[in-house]
Write an enzyme that holds these catalytic residues in place. Structure first.
Site, PDB file in Angstrom:
ATOM      1  N   HIS A   1       0.821  -1.207   0.000  1.00  0.00           N
ATOM      2  CA  HIS A   1       0.000   0.000   0.000  1.00  0.00           C
ATOM      3  C   HIS A   1       0.865   1.271   0.000  1.00  0.00           C
ATOM      4  CE1 HIS A   1       0.979   0.878   4.191  1.00  0.00           C
ATOM      5  NE2 HIS A   1       0.912  -0.427   4.386  1.00  0.00           N
TER       6      HIS A   1
ATOM      7  N   TRP B   1      -0.310   6.552   9.475  1.00  0.00           N
ATOM      8  CA  TRP B   1       0.585   6.153  10.573  1.00  0.00           C
ATOM      9  C   TRP B   1       2.008   5.902  10.091  1.00  0.00           C
ATOM     10  CZ3 TRP B   1      -1.753   2.753  15.047  1.00  0.00           C
ATOM     11  CH2 TRP B   1      -2.693   3.538  15.740  1.00  0.00           C
ATOM     12  N   ASN B   2       2.195   5.572   8.819  1.00  0.00           N
ATOM     13  CA  ASN B   2       3.567   5.548   8.286  1.00  0.00           C
ATOM     14  C   ASN B   2       4.139   6.958   8.412  1.00  0.00           C
ATOM     15  OD1 ASN B   2       2.630   3.428   5.491  1.00  0.00           O
ATOM     16  ND2 ASN B   2       3.643   2.816   7.398  1.00  0.00           N
TER      17      ASN B   2
ATOM     18  N   THR C   1       1.928   0.112  13.032  1.00  0.00           N
ATOM     19  CA  THR C   1       0.536   0.085  12.579  1.00  0.00           C
ATOM     20  C   THR C   1      -0.082  -1.304  12.697  1.00  0.00           C
ATOM     21  OG1 THR C   1       1.233   1.726  10.965  1.00  0.00           O
ATOM     22  CG2 THR C   1      -0.988   0.859  10.743  1.00  0.00           C
TER      23      THR C   1
ATOM     24  N   ARG D   1      -6.072   0.673   3.877  1.00  0.00           N
ATOM     25  CA  ARG D   1      -4.935   1.233   3.144  1.00  0.00           C
ATOM     26  C   ARG D   1      -4.576   0.371   1.928  1.00  0.00           C
ATOM     27  NH1 ARG D   1      -3.222  -0.694   8.195  1.00  0.00           N
ATOM     28  NH2 ARG D   1      -1.252  -1.858   8.370  1.00  0.00           N
TER      29      ARG D   1
ATOM     30  N   GLU E   1      -1.580  -6.887   7.448  1.00  0.00           N
ATOM     31  CA  GLU E   1      -0.238  -6.658   7.995  1.00  0.00           C
ATOM     32  C   GLU E   1      -0.036  -7.576   9.202  1.00  0.00           C
ATOM     33  OE1 GLU E   1       2.677  -6.379   7.920  1.00  0.00           O
ATOM     34  OE2 GLU E   1       3.099  -4.256   7.573  1.00  0.00           O
ATOM     35  N   ARG E   2       1.218  -7.876   9.463  1.00  0.00           N
ATOM     36  CA  ARG E   2       1.562  -8.656  10.646  1.00  0.00           C
ATOM     37  C   ARG E   2       0.994  -7.918  11.883  1.00  0.00           C
ATOM     38  NH1 ARG E   2       6.943  -9.031  13.454  1.00  0.00           N
ATOM     39  NH2 ARG E   2       8.045  -7.979  11.800  1.00  0.00           N
TER      40      ARG E   2
ATOM     41  N   HIS F   1       0.613  -5.613   2.397  1.00  0.00           N
ATOM     42  CA  HIS F   1       1.397  -4.864   3.392  1.00  0.00           C
ATOM     43  C   HIS F   1       2.863  -5.305   3.403  1.00  0.00           C
ATOM     44  CE1 HIS F   1      -2.428  -3.446   5.092  1.00  0.00           C
ATOM     45  NE2 HIS F   1      -2.849  -4.592   4.581  1.00  0.00           N
TER      46      HIS F   1
HETATM   47  O1  2PG Z   1       4.069  -0.510  11.304  1.00  0.00           O
HETATM   48  C1  2PG Z   1       3.851  -1.491  10.572  1.00  0.00           C
HETATM   49  O2  2PG Z   1       2.770  -2.100  10.563  1.00  0.00           O
HETATM   50  C2  2PG Z   1       4.936  -1.984   9.652  1.00  0.00           C
HETATM   51  C3  2PG Z   1       4.749  -1.517   8.264  1.00  0.00           C
HETATM   52  O3  2PG Z   1       4.588  -0.156   8.156  1.00  0.00           O
HETATM   53  O4  2PG Z   1       6.146  -1.510  10.122  1.00  0.00           O
HETATM   54  P1  2PG Z   1       7.547  -2.247   9.995  1.00  0.00           P
HETATM   55  O5  2PG Z   1       8.250  -1.618   8.856  1.00  0.00           O
HETATM   56  O6  2PG Z   1       8.211  -1.974  11.305  1.00  0.00           O
HETATM   57  O7  2PG Z   1       7.324  -3.714   9.824  1.00  0.00           O
END
Ligand code: 2PG
Length: 345
Positions: free
Chosen positions: A100, A105-106, A112, A149, A203-204, A273
């Protein structure tokens, strides 16, 4: 839903072939097992996903298990009734992955995870830009996560596609949602691209880091600890998912739902994501758990794979200086581009 329902479906949908767990219906489009079990033959209005199944539209694969059934729409050729540029004489299919665009929040540098926040203005522009880069690549089906997103990114990207088909979200959250989102024109339906949303592509889940500022968290717990939480393969953040756990559901979904579509010749776009895509790329590129640590995905950059003879061939990032580098990667993609060119003349 019991597997026996499938066999009833075979009896109803003439010219379907069954191998026990799946049914191939060359004469039908997008049907759902639920609609089949409710009497598809006599009531095309029960067909979900916005398609009629009464006319020849290519192959329709009904995949089913003891507990669920999903359907892949046989997407008609993009340019004309007799062309088959997205059909698969060549047995080649395109797979586009897009992380995305920048989210709100990025922008704020917050963890996030599964918090559902929208894109920023910059994220919107990135999605549109991504769409320009893939505007000449055929897209028959779209998969996104259940998060806005990723869905915004997919939709915005498709506003740039030259084929001008309309991405249409498939609603399966309830039977009523499916029924209420039907399309009653076969012609209109041909101009739609089904969009399947799946939480497994989310996303995780970042656990207790969700909503925390990344820099402040690093200051508090140390850079190394935070890097371990963010990028190690099997160490989860507090009460969250490790990449390995995220891969367990994202890659399983990919194998079960998306790979069969590619094998059936569908050109697929996945908008998801950073980490769900990292885990899928790990699978596609056969990366080790060490190698995936250094894999970083930028927001809004589409990546292209070609699925051919059961193998995924990475075609580099379409972030190349010009989009010419994208469509010309294979003969089939070049032909598709040619057809789009002919359409506008
Ligand atoms: O905040 C998050 O969900 C992820 C992706 O933006 O961050 P990271 O890059 O730390 O995995």
């Amino acid at each position: 839903m019991a597997a026996t329902t499938i066999h009833q479906a075979v009896g109803t949908l003439q010219s379907c072939r069954s191998n026990g767990n799946s049914v191939l219906c060359p004469d039908y489009g997008h049907v759902s097992l639920r609609s089949v079990s409710k009497g598809f033959k006599v009531d095309v209005g029960l067909v979900r996903g916005g398609s009629y199944c009464s006319k020849k539209r290519g192959n329709c694969v009904i995949q089913a298990s003891a507990s669920q059934a999903t359907v892949s729409d046989a997407v008609s050729a993009p340019s004309s009734a007799n062309s088959s540029d997205s059909k698969k004489k060549t047995s080649e299919a395109a797979l586009i992955l897009i992380r995305h665009g920048e989210s709100m929040w990025n922008e704020k540098n917050l963890f996030t995870g599964c918090v559902d926040v929208p894109l920023t203005k910059k994220g919107v522009e990135e999605a549109v830009e991504a769409g320009k880069r893939i505007s000449n690549i055929p897209v028959d089906m779209i998969y996104t996560s259940s998060l806005i997103r990723a869905q915004m990114t997919a939709m915005l990207a498709m506003t740039q596609h030259r084929r001008k088909k309309v991405p249409t979200i498939i609603h399966e959250e309830s039977e009523q949602a499916g029924t209420w989102s039907q399309i009653f024109s076969e012609e209109t339906n041909k101009q739609c691209i089904p969009v399947v949303t799946a939480w497994q592509l989310n996303e995780r889940m970042y656990g207790e880091l969700q909503g925390l500022n990344k820099q402040e968290t690093a200051d508090r717990y140390g850079k190394e600890q935070v890097h371990e939480w963010r990028r190690s393969y099997d160490i989860p953040p507090p009460n969250g998912e490790s990449l390995e756990m995220c891969a367990d559901r994202a890659v399983a979904y990919f194998k079960e739902h998306i790979e069969p579509q590619l094998a059936g010749g569908k050109n697929i776009m996945i908008a998801a994501h950073g980490n769900s895509l990292r885990s899928i790329i790990m699978y596609l590129d056969k990366l080790t758990s060490q190698e995936v640590i250094s894999l970083e995905l930028s927001t809004g950059i589409p990546m292209l794979y070609i699925f051919k003879e059961g193998k995924f061939i990475r075609r580099g990032s379409p972030a190349a200086p010009t989009e010419a580098g994208v469509y010309a990667y294979t003969k089939t993609l070049a032909q598709y581009r040619q057809k789009l060119d002919n359409m506008v003349q």
